[in-house]
Design a protein around this motif. Sequence first.
Motif, PDB file in Angstrom:
ATOM      1  N   GLN A   1      18.013  13.454  12.804  1.00  0.00           N
ATOM      2  CA  GLN A   1      18.082  11.978  12.025  1.00  0.00           C
ATOM      3  C   GLN A   1      17.038  11.371  12.274  1.00  0.00           C
ATOM      4  O   GLN A   1      16.424  11.251  13.124  1.00  0.00           O
ATOM      5  CB  GLN A   1      19.680  11.564  12.708  1.00  0.00           C
ATOM      6  N   ALA A   2      16.963  10.243  11.300  1.00  0.00           N
ATOM      7  CA  ALA A   2      16.198   9.242  11.525  1.00  0.00           C
ATOM      8  C   ALA A   2      16.556   7.827  11.462  1.00  0.00           C
ATOM      9  O   ALA A   2      17.688   7.610  10.875  1.00  0.00           O
ATOM     10  CB  ALA A   2      15.379   9.344  10.380  1.00  0.00           C
ATOM     11  N   ALA A   3      15.907   6.894  12.243  1.00  0.00           N
ATOM     12  CA  ALA A   3      16.374   5.574  12.241  1.00  0.00           C
ATOM     13  C   ALA A   3      15.358   4.615  11.827  1.00  0.00           C
ATOM     14  O   ALA A   3      14.286   5.148  12.366  1.00  0.00           O
ATOM     15  CB  ALA A   3      16.804   5.216  13.580  1.00  0.00           C
ATOM     16  N   LEU A   4      15.641   3.879  10.812  1.00  0.00           N
ATOM     17  CA  LEU A   4      14.588   2.717  10.467  1.00  0.00           C
ATOM     18  C   LEU A   4      14.988   1.262  10.847  1.00  0.00           C
ATOM     19  O   LEU A   4      16.127   0.760  10.508  1.00  0.00           O
ATOM     20  CB  LEU A   4      14.544   2.919   8.915  1.00  0.00           C
ATOM     21  N   LEU A   5      14.385   0.978  11.816  1.00  0.00           N
ATOM     22  CA  LEU A   5      14.421  -0.532  12.229  1.00  0.00           C
ATOM     23  C   LEU A   5      13.846  -1.631  11.674  1.00  0.00           C
ATOM     24  O   LEU A   5      12.593  -1.591  11.450  1.00  0.00           O
ATOM     25  CB  LEU A   5      13.902  -0.535  13.760  1.00  0.00           C
ATOM     26  N   ALA A   6      14.422  -2.600  10.857  1.00  0.00           N
ATOM     27  CA  ALA A   6      13.686  -3.742  10.173  1.00  0.00           C
ATOM     28  C   ALA A   6      14.033  -4.872  11.019  1.00  0.00           C
ATOM     29  O   ALA A   6      15.061  -5.157  11.507  1.00  0.00           O
ATOM     30  CB  ALA A   6      14.410  -3.724   8.767  1.00  0.00           C
ATOM     31  N   PRO A   7      13.250  -5.841  10.809  1.00  0.00           N
ATOM     32  CA  PRO A   7      13.322  -7.140  11.453  1.00  0.00           C
ATOM     33  C   PRO A   7      14.526  -8.104  11.027  1.00  0.00           C
ATOM     34  O   PRO A   7      14.862  -8.809  11.632  1.00  0.00           O
ATOM     35  CB  PRO A   7      11.967  -7.750  11.482  1.00  0.00           C
ATOM     36  N   THR A   8      14.696  -8.132   9.715  1.00  0.00           N
ATOM     37  CA  THR A   8      15.569  -8.896   9.314  1.00  0.00           C
ATOM     38  C   THR A   8      16.673  -8.229   8.355  1.00  0.00           C
ATOM     39  O   THR A   8      16.262  -7.143   7.943  1.00  0.00           O
ATOM     40  CB  THR A   8      14.974  -9.991   8.305  1.00  0.00           C
TER      41      THR A   8
ATOM     42  N   SER B   1       0.832  -1.110   0.057  1.00  0.00           N
ATOM     43  CA  SER B   1      -0.080   0.195  -0.020  1.00  0.00           C
ATOM     44  C   SER B   1       0.919   1.275   0.005  1.00  0.00           C
ATOM     45  O   SER B   1       0.275   2.446  -0.178  1.00  0.00           O
ATOM     46  CB  SER B   1      -0.947  -0.002   1.150  1.00  0.00           C
ATOM     47  N   GLY B   2       2.198   1.258   0.091  1.00  0.00           N
ATOM     48  CA  GLY B   2       2.969   2.206   0.125  1.00  0.00           C
ATOM     49  C   GLY B   2       3.286   2.718   1.494  1.00  0.00           C
ATOM     50  O   GLY B   2       3.548   3.962   1.308  1.00  0.00           O
ATOM     51  N   LYS B   3       3.671   2.016   2.314  1.00  0.00           N
ATOM     52  CA  LYS B   3       4.112   2.712   3.666  1.00  0.00           C
ATOM     53  C   LYS B   3       5.310   3.219   3.715  1.00  0.00           C
ATOM     54  O   LYS B   3       5.729   4.307   4.296  1.00  0.00           O
ATOM     55  CB  LYS B   3       3.843   1.550   4.733  1.00  0.00           C
ATOM     56  N   THR B   4       6.158   2.646   3.019  1.00  0.00           N
ATOM     57  CA  THR B   4       7.725   2.973   2.980  1.00  0.00           C
ATOM     58  C   THR B   4       7.822   4.452   2.298  1.00  0.00           C
ATOM     59  O   THR B   4       8.338   5.112   2.841  1.00  0.00           O
ATOM     60  CB  THR B   4       8.596   2.478   2.206  1.00  0.00           C
ATOM     61  N   VAL B   5       7.030   4.969   1.478  1.00  0.00           N
ATOM     62  CA  VAL B   5       7.152   6.251   1.023  1.00  0.00           C
ATOM     63  C   VAL B   5       6.670   7.395   2.117  1.00  0.00           C
ATOM     64  O   VAL B   5       7.236   8.463   2.332  1.00  0.00           O
ATOM     65  CB  VAL B   5       6.371   6.385  -0.164  1.00  0.00           C
ATOM     66  N   ILE B   6       5.723   7.111   2.966  1.00  0.00           N
ATOM     67  CA  ILE B   6       5.274   7.901   3.778  1.00  0.00           C
ATOM     68  C   ILE B   6       6.371   7.994   5.085  1.00  0.00           C
ATOM     69  O   ILE B   6       6.736   9.023   5.344  1.00  0.00           O
ATOM     70  CB  ILE B   6       4.040   7.197   4.603  1.00  0.00           C
ATOM     71  N   ALA B   7       6.775   6.877   5.268  1.00  0.00           N
ATOM     72  CA  ALA B   7       8.039   6.610   6.180  1.00  0.00           C
ATOM     73  C   ALA B   7       9.142   7.754   5.807  1.00  0.00           C
ATOM     74  O   ALA B   7       9.705   8.430   6.410  1.00  0.00           O
ATOM     75  CB  ALA B   7       8.513   5.386   6.614  1.00  0.00           C
ATOM     76  N   LEU B   8       9.577   7.468   4.431  1.00  0.00           N
ATOM     77  CA  LEU B   8      10.666   8.257   4.119  1.00  0.00           C
ATOM     78  C   LEU B   8      10.287   9.746   3.832  1.00  0.00           C
ATOM     79  O   LEU B   8      11.238  10.570   4.269  1.00  0.00           O
ATOM     80  CB  LEU B   8      10.860   7.695   2.612  1.00  0.00           C
ATOM     81  N   ARG B   9       9.236  10.172   3.841  1.00  0.00           N
ATOM     82  CA  ARG B   9       8.837  11.582   3.706  1.00  0.00           C
ATOM     83  C   ARG B   9       8.912  12.268   5.089  1.00  0.00           C
ATOM     84  O   ARG B   9       9.153  13.424   5.186  1.00  0.00           O
ATOM     85  CB  ARG B   9       7.227  11.784   3.034  1.00  0.00           C
ATOM     86  N   ALA B  10       8.217  11.361   5.932  1.00  0.00           N
ATOM     87  CA  ALA B  10       8.559  11.599   7.588  1.00  0.00           C
ATOM     88  C   ALA B  10      10.038  11.869   7.813  1.00  0.00           C
ATOM     89  O   ALA B  10      10.548  12.771   8.573  1.00  0.00           O
ATOM     90  CB  ALA B  10       8.012  10.774   8.457  1.00  0.00           C
ATOM     91  N   MET B  11      10.805  11.057   7.296  1.00  0.00           N
ATOM     92  CA  MET B  11      12.328  11.105   7.558  1.00  0.00           C
ATOM     93  C   MET B  11      13.037  12.344   7.064  1.00  0.00           C
ATOM     94  O   MET B  11      13.650  13.000   7.740  1.00  0.00           O
ATOM     95  CB  MET B  11      13.084   9.789   7.311  1.00  0.00           C
ATOM     96  N   LEU B  12      12.394  12.653   5.671  1.00  0.00           N
ATOM     97  CA  LEU B  12      13.187  13.768   5.337  1.00  0.00           C
ATOM     98  C   LEU B  12      12.630  15.030   5.981  1.00  0.00           C
ATOM     99  O   LEU B  12      13.492  15.922   6.154  1.00  0.00           O
ATOM    100  CB  LEU B  12      12.600  13.756   3.791  1.00  0.00           C
TER     101      LEU B  12
END
Length: 753
Positions: free
Chosen positions: A317-324, A298-309
């Motif tokens: 700064q922004a940190a992105l935590l991924a499970p793997t 659904s395009g969540k990553t774009v939302i997150a990236l825009r928030a980070m920017l």
Amino acid sequence: MAGLDAPLRPVVGAIAAVLGDKLGLHTVGDLVRHYPRRWDKRGELTDFRDLIPGEYATIFAVISRVTSKNIVTKTNKRLNKTDVTVTDGTRKLVLTFFNQRVWQQNRFPEGAAAFFSGKVELFNGKLQLVNPEVDIVDDDDVVGRSDFAGGILAVYPGVKDADTVKIRRCMRLVLDTLDLPEDPVPQAIRDKLGFIGYREALEGIHRPKTFDERDRARDRLAWDEAFILQIVLAQRRVAAAGLPATARRPVNDGLLAAFDARLPFELTNGQRSIGDLIAKEVAADHPMHRLLQGEVGSGKTVIALRAMLAVIDAGGQAALLAPTEVLAQQHLRSITDMLGDLALGGQLGGAENATTVTLLTGSLSQAARRKAMLNAASGAAGIVIGTHALLEEKVQFADLGLVVVDEQHKFGVEQRDALRAKARDDRRPHVLVMTATPIPRTVAMTVYGDLDVSTLEELPKGRAPITTAVAPLAGKPEWAERVWQRVRDEVAAGHQAYVVCPRIGGDEPDEPDDSGEELRPDDTETDTLDFGATEGSRGGTGSRPAAPPTLPPIGVLELGPQLADGYLSNLRVEILHGRMPSEAKDATMRAFVDGAVDVLVATTVIEVGVDVANATIMVIMDAERFGVSQLHQLRGRVGRGSAASRCLLVTELPPGHPGRARLDAVAATSDGFELSELDLTLRREGTILGTDQHGRSDLKLLSLVRDRDLIGSAREQATRIVDGDPGLLDHPPLAAAVNRLVANEDADFLEKA
Ligand code: ADP
Ligand code: MG
């Protein structure tokens, strides 16, 4: 008189030790919250369908046949074995007595009814009780007991030495001397919602005179559970909202503006409005604490990236935590791709205000890791993407403004907190957690109840639907050929395929791949394999599912070569699993992304986030081994481009098997929310709400499936109270009830699920 916090021993005597050790019941309050498993009507026999293997049960049944014989064991011992067949009127159950000299056949004439207590065992597929205790009481005797006065008898989950009869006796002692504090639920709320009082409710659940009384008691007590839980969550929300955060105010000509200007697609309405909401929240001087859920793709990553920017534009700064590791690498790739020269900070060809994106995972070389940590600590990296390695204490940031947690359900609250603690000057970073596993409303209100929730409802335009079908191999070996033919067809059309296996295979023991070195074992997912447990089974047949009838599930290490040498011999087949070195994983994934691999045979390492639009078919082997949500998640790896996609659920289960029904359900709908509700009904709720070491859930009566409205109403009332009185200073009885829950440390379980 004894209060709720009083120890049990003075009230019930020596049996308190058994109650404490075996059932975890230490105080009067613990015991009154040990609710009956069911209620029998006087004279009604126990329904054998309610018996659960492994549980200690007391049954009331009619003797239908008694046989006795002498046998010789393998070790040459002589034994007397007496089988007493009893019936609940429909089903039969065998009670086996070994060497019980006291046994007198004529003491139990056929047709007599009696109580039998013992551990329920499964022997040759049949339920039995071995050497049960026998409690012969004639009906007059039973009627004479006050337990039976109302004609309804509470039946408790029990253990040896504290069976339901003994527990009932204890309950009587406790209830008759109970000194209750003031009702924790304010009178005004009780009146408004029509609830009975707390004492009345305890009487009604343990000693009801009518089933109606029992139902009203249950409603009130279940509501209490939801209410107190919601009070705790509301307090947490209020506390979190009061913490200081650095306001990240938008700028006009920053990275975000530059990024928006070059986006190759238009944002969906949802992406835009949630983006606006997030921008407003990160611009406030209290931390954002938001859960973003949306279907896979659904395009969540774009939302997150825009928030980070936005945060980087404001100096953070922004940190992105991924499970793997696979997912972290994938994020690195797609984010640097999307940013282009905006991510080339300090490099030749970088845009003027470009930032730097850094990867930090456990498998980096010493030198690379040191460099990544330096980038984070110096502030050179605007975005740090990583796995659990990010959480380590020595990882520091110059000014961490935003934490994004991808696939939230893979992390516990401690992990969220570890990252949150890395902001400057005792401030808190803003937090955005994302999940593609749709969360049923009731779960969102409980497990995630301290987060604000946004839902991305629509998919980006132009997505072709995914067709899902069950491919049953049981008795139909020709299906195998059809499945692989489909894969060959897709590849011939220029597309790529995933084949998913439940395990890695090789000589390793039969275990699922927990997808990589850094993914902690995920209770939730493993439990979805337990598809015998159903919501209705709380008092029902909670037996484990029969293992699939044939071979053990196939592993990647077996199937990969088999396909490469067999059905798919002309295609480029590669394997991917969590035990591969991370360079190899990354290389394979890259090759797949680049189209240099046709078929990727993998474990669930590809479950989350992997994004290859050209992949149009997924074959899931031994699909019954996966949970409903997991299957949905997995198939979201295809259907990411404009070409029609297909998912085949291969199973050897025969039609009619409960596991097959789940697969049919997954095939029948692509609505993740519908499936998440179904998943919920299929799972023991304790696995969602957490259970303590005794296997008790702190929510004993509340059902996430049945009690949706009740949870909603409890949340509303709790929020109102806490908004007006966060410390509960004006509500001492409620404060005491909340403290009891929190003091148990059980409150933590709420978020560990
Ligand atoms: P998920 O919500 O599963 O994390 P992603 O953010 O990975 O989804 O997005 C899936 C794909 O859709 C990506 O390739 C992304 O670039 C693309 N995408 C995102 N938003 C849009 C949009 N508004 N229009 C078209 N494609 C989009
Ligand atoms: Mg994603």
